[in-house]
Design a protein around this motif. Structure first.
Motif, PDB file in Angstrom:
ATOM      1  N   ASN A   1      88.247  53.685 107.866  1.00  0.00           N
ATOM      2  CA  ASN A   1      87.213  52.849 107.268  1.00  0.00           C
ATOM      3  C   ASN A   1      87.744  51.474 106.921  1.00  0.00           C
ATOM      4  O   ASN A   1      87.380  50.873 105.914  1.00  0.00           O
ATOM      5  N   GLY A   2      88.627  50.944 107.778  1.00  0.00           N
ATOM      6  CA  GLY A   2      89.145  49.611 107.576  1.00  0.00           C
ATOM      7  C   GLY A   2      88.152  48.549 108.031  1.00  0.00           C
ATOM      8  O   GLY A   2      87.144  48.838 108.678  1.00  0.00           O
ATOM      9  N   LEU A   3      88.438  47.319 107.652  1.00  0.00           N
ATOM     10  CA  LEU A   3      87.705  46.152 108.135  1.00  0.00           C
ATOM     11  C   LEU A   3      88.693  45.399 109.005  1.00  0.00           C
ATOM     12  O   LEU A   3      89.518  44.634 108.517  1.00  0.00           O
ATOM     13  N   SER A   4      88.640  45.631 110.332  1.00  0.00           N
ATOM     14  CA  SER A   4      89.755  45.247 111.185  1.00  0.00           C
ATOM     15  C   SER A   4      89.325  44.518 112.445  1.00  0.00           C
ATOM     16  O   SER A   4      88.286  44.810 113.029  1.00  0.00           O
ATOM     17  N   TYR A   5      90.173  43.602 112.850  1.00  0.00           N
ATOM     18  CA  TYR A   5      89.939  42.735 114.000  1.00  0.00           C
ATOM     19  C   TYR A   5      91.041  42.981 115.025  1.00  0.00           C
ATOM     20  O   TYR A   5      92.229  42.790 114.732  1.00  0.00           O
ATOM     21  N   TYR A   6      90.644  43.427 116.215  1.00  0.00           N
ATOM     22  CA  TYR A   6      91.582  43.724 117.289  1.00  0.00           C
ATOM     23  C   TYR A   6      91.418  42.662 118.375  1.00  0.00           C
ATOM     24  O   TYR A   6      90.375  42.582 119.014  1.00  0.00           O
ATOM     25  N   LYS A   7      92.439  41.857 118.585  1.00  0.00           N
ATOM     26  CA  LYS A   7      92.366  40.727 119.520  1.00  0.00           C
ATOM     27  C   LYS A   7      93.393  40.902 120.635  1.00  0.00           C
ATOM     28  O   LYS A   7      94.573  41.135 120.379  1.00  0.00           O
ATOM     29  N   ASP A   8      92.909  40.843 121.891  1.00  0.00           N
ATOM     30  CA  ASP A   8      93.794  40.909 123.062  1.00  0.00           C
ATOM     31  C   ASP A   8      94.628  42.191 123.074  1.00  0.00           C
ATOM     32  O   ASP A   8      95.826  42.166 123.403  1.00  0.00           O
ATOM     33  N   CYS A   9      94.006  43.304 122.735  1.00  0.00           N
ATOM     34  CA  CYS A   9      94.714  44.584 122.694  1.00  0.00           C
ATOM     35  C   CYS A   9      94.388  45.440 123.917  1.00  0.00           C
ATOM     36  O   CYS A   9      93.320  45.323 124.511  1.00  0.00           O
ATOM     37  N   HIS A  10      95.302  46.324 124.264  1.00  0.00           N
ATOM     38  CA  HIS A  10      95.135  47.272 125.366  1.00  0.00           C
ATOM     39  C   HIS A  10      94.935  48.670 124.773  1.00  0.00           C
ATOM     40  O   HIS A  10      95.808  49.180 124.063  1.00  0.00           O
ATOM     41  N   LEU A  11      93.790  49.272 125.049  1.00  0.00           N
ATOM     42  CA  LEU A  11      93.441  50.591 124.525  1.00  0.00           C
ATOM     43  C   LEU A  11      93.475  51.567 125.696  1.00  0.00           C
ATOM     44  O   LEU A  11      92.707  51.430 126.654  1.00  0.00           O
ATOM     45  N   HIS A  12      94.345  52.566 125.621  1.00  0.00           N
ATOM     46  CA  HIS A  12      94.593  53.437 126.777  1.00  0.00           C
ATOM     47  C   HIS A  12      94.338  54.901 126.424  1.00  0.00           C
ATOM     48  O   HIS A  12      94.956  55.453 125.502  1.00  0.00           O
ATOM     49  N   ALA A  13      93.419  55.543 127.157  1.00  0.00           N
ATOM     50  CA  ALA A  13      93.057  56.943 126.917  1.00  0.00           C
ATOM     51  C   ALA A  13      93.901  57.867 127.793  1.00  0.00           C
ATOM     52  O   ALA A  13      94.151  57.573 128.970  1.00  0.00           O
ATOM     53  N   ILE A  14      94.308  59.003 127.224  1.00  0.00           N
ATOM     54  CA  ILE A  14      95.095  59.986 127.977  1.00  0.00           C
ATOM     55  C   ILE A  14      94.420  61.349 127.969  1.00  0.00           C
ATOM     56  O   ILE A  14      95.073  62.383 128.080  1.00  0.00           O
ATOM     57  N   SER A  15      93.113  61.368 127.866  1.00  0.00           N
ATOM     58  CA  SER A  15      92.377  62.627 127.801  1.00  0.00           C
ATOM     59  C   SER A  15      92.226  63.254 129.185  1.00  0.00           C
ATOM     60  O   SER A  15      92.072  62.559 130.197  1.00  0.00           O
ATOM     61  N   ASN A  16      92.266  64.599 129.215  1.00  0.00           N
ATOM     62  CA  ASN A  16      92.019  65.325 130.460  1.00  0.00           C
ATOM     63  C   ASN A  16      90.559  65.751 130.582  1.00  0.00           C
ATOM     64  O   ASN A  16      90.141  66.239 131.628  1.00  0.00           O
ATOM     65  N   SER A  17      89.816  65.582 129.499  1.00  0.00           N
ATOM     66  CA  SER A  17      88.393  65.940 129.523  1.00  0.00           C
ATOM     67  C   SER A  17      87.635  64.851 128.778  1.00  0.00           C
ATOM     68  O   SER A  17      87.759  63.684 129.087  1.00  0.00           O
ATOM     69  N   TYR A  18      86.839  65.235 127.779  1.00  0.00           N
ATOM     70  CA  TYR A  18      86.134  64.244 126.976  1.00  0.00           C
ATOM     71  C   TYR A  18      87.022  63.772 125.825  1.00  0.00           C
ATOM     72  O   TYR A  18      87.718  64.560 125.192  1.00  0.00           O
ATOM     73  N   GLY A  19      86.970  62.475 125.571  1.00  0.00           N
ATOM     74  CA  GLY A  19      87.705  61.903 124.461  1.00  0.00           C
ATOM     75  C   GLY A  19      86.869  60.837 123.776  1.00  0.00           C
ATOM     76  O   GLY A  19      85.746  60.550 124.195  1.00  0.00           O
ATOM     77  N   ALA A  20      87.408  60.253 122.723  1.00  0.00           N
ATOM     78  CA  ALA A  20      86.717  59.191 121.999  1.00  0.00           C
ATOM     79  C   ALA A  20      87.724  58.154 121.556  1.00  0.00           C
ATOM     80  O   ALA A  20      88.803  58.491 121.062  1.00  0.00           O
ATOM     81  N   LEU A  21      87.359  56.900 121.734  1.00  0.00           N
ATOM     82  CA  LEU A  21      88.254  55.823 121.364  1.00  0.00           C
ATOM     83  C   LEU A  21      88.274  55.612 119.850  1.00  0.00           C
ATOM     84  O   LEU A  21      89.334  55.564 119.239  1.00  0.00           O
ATOM     85  N   THR A  22      87.106  55.481 119.243  1.00  0.00           N
ATOM     86  CA  THR A  22      87.040  55.191 117.810  1.00  0.00           C
ATOM     87  C   THR A  22      86.258  56.249 117.035  1.00  0.00           C
ATOM     88  O   THR A  22      85.420  56.949 117.594  1.00  0.00           O
ATOM     89  N   ALA A  23      86.537  56.314 115.738  1.00  0.00           N
ATOM     90  CA  ALA A  23      85.740  57.096 114.788  1.00  0.00           C
ATOM     91  C   ALA A  23      85.763  56.307 113.489  1.00  0.00           C
ATOM     92  O   ALA A  23      86.693  56.418 112.700  1.00  0.00           O
ATOM     93  N   GLN A  24      84.734  55.492 113.292  1.00  0.00           N
ATOM     94  CA  GLN A  24      84.695  54.590 112.141  1.00  0.00           C
ATOM     95  C   GLN A  24      83.890  55.251 111.019  1.00  0.00           C
ATOM     96  O   GLN A  24      82.849  55.839 111.258  1.00  0.00           O
ATOM     97  N   LYS A  25      84.364  55.122 109.781  1.00  0.00           N
ATOM     98  CA  LYS A  25      83.806  55.928 108.680  1.00  0.00           C
ATOM     99  C   LYS A  25      83.087  55.087 107.623  1.00  0.00           C
ATOM    100  O   LYS A  25      83.289  55.257 106.416  1.00  0.00           O
TER     101      LYS A  25
END
Length: 346
Positions: free
Chosen positions: A210-234
């Motif tokens: 539940n942060g207040l966050s700014y992600y600039k020029d970032c690389h987000l890489h998933a390693i899931s073999n099935s279904y996955g989720a990048l974020t879970a914001q609270k």
């Protein structure tokens, strides 16, 4: 001793960072307390795997050596090597900067999971599973990898949350860092945070909190073999000034990826000018099994004109609709104003 060039660079980063914080100084959460940042380092500490080259051989010992209720900027330089240790910075030790020799050279790793039994005889839980935990404000990390080595859990497994880094304090910045794990890699727990040129890897909810966050020029890489989720914001209240904003990032990897799951009733995540590989589900986001969150949440707004969105979400937005004025505001960082960071010489 720190060189003059490095001192000047730290000051420039700090000043740009303070400007960004001021842009969102209206936050009313209790965690956001007024304090004056410290720009000029007053103490330098070296950590090295080679005893003759450092003041300490482990990162935790270096942190422990910093005086309690610290009132000045402390810079800890961490030499190349893999530091296998569980590290925590207490809330009494603010104004700390950790500078690595390079994200591929300086690595901090551990392998705890939420279902592991801690020293108290109880399960650690997600919160205490972190390899590296920050509880103090005005923290900066640069050119370091934070890693949780716990194996990627099978689909549906319980208690396998394995946090690489948890940030539970206000006004933190991460530049050129890597966060590597599987389930729940980066716990963006509480506070205002800035991530620049970072790499974040995981499978399920690998950026969450539940942060207040700014992600600039970032690389987000998933390693899931099935279904996955990048974020879970609270974000649990319409009045909470929290959310994640991703600008000029790229999303790659494997599996079928939701951009977000609505952990909170009013979850808020924004992607703009972001490349998305052909792994994003057409639905885009998941309501966490609660249909009410489809009405109340603003979990994911995706700008379809993001460069190279080959497999991106259908339509201009997902979640509640955005008019052109709102879209412009989110692009400019109204959710988390970070434009001043562009001035930093990194």
């Amino acid at each position: 001793m720190v060189t003059s060039n490095k001192s000047n660079e730290l000051v420039m980063v700090e000043k740009a960072y303070v400007n960004w914080v001021k842009m969102h100084a209206s936050s009313k959460q209790p965690v956001f307390k007024k304090a004056k940042n410290k720009l000029k380092p007053c103490l330098n500490i070296k950590v090295s795997k080679k005893p003759r080259l450092g003041d300490f051989a482990t990162l935790q010992k270096a942190i422990n050596a910093v005086p309690a209720i610290n009132l000045c900027r402390v810079v800890i330089f961490i030499g190349a090597g893999t530091y296998r240790e569980k590290v925590e910075i207490p809330n009494t030790k603010a104004y700390m900067s950790l500078i690595g020799a390079g994200a591929d050279k300086t690595i901090v790793e551990w392998d705890d999971t939420a279902d592991r039994t801690g020293q108290s005889g109880r399960k650690l839980g997600t919160f205490a599973s972190a390899t590296f935990a920050v509880n103090s404000p005005y923290f900066i990390a640069k050119n370091i990898t934070f890693k949780n080595n716990a194996p990627s859990p099978p689909s549906g497994a319980l208690g396998k949350q394995a946090v690489a880094l948890r940030i539970s304090a206000d006004k933190a910045a991460f530049i050129g860092c890597k966060f590597v794990g599987a389930q729940d890699t980066l716990y963006d727990h509480l506070g205002r945070h800035y991530f620049k040129d970072c790499y974040i890897e995981g499978s399920v909810d690998f950026i969450f909190g539940n942060g207040l966050s700014y992600y600039k020029d970032c690389h987000l890489h998933a390693i899931s073999n099935s279904y996955g989720a990048l974020t879970a914001q609270k974000r649990d209240s319409f009045l909470q000034e929290t959310g994640f904003s991703f600008v000029n990032c790229k999303i790659t990897g494997s599996g079928a990826l939701y951009l977000g799951r609505a952990w909170g009733t009013f979850s808020r995540v924004v992607f703009s000018y972001t490349y998305m590989d052909k792994i994003i589900t057409s639905r885009g986001w998941y309501n966490w099994g609660d249909k009410n969150r489809e009405i109340l949440t603003a979990i994911v707004f995706v700008f379809a004109y993001a460069a190279g969105a080959a497999g991106a979400v259908d339509g201009a937005e997902r979640g509640r609709g955005l008019d052109k004025g709102m879209m412009h505001g989110f692009k400019q960082g109204s959710l988390v104003s970070g434009d001043h960071h562009k001035k930093a010489s990194l």
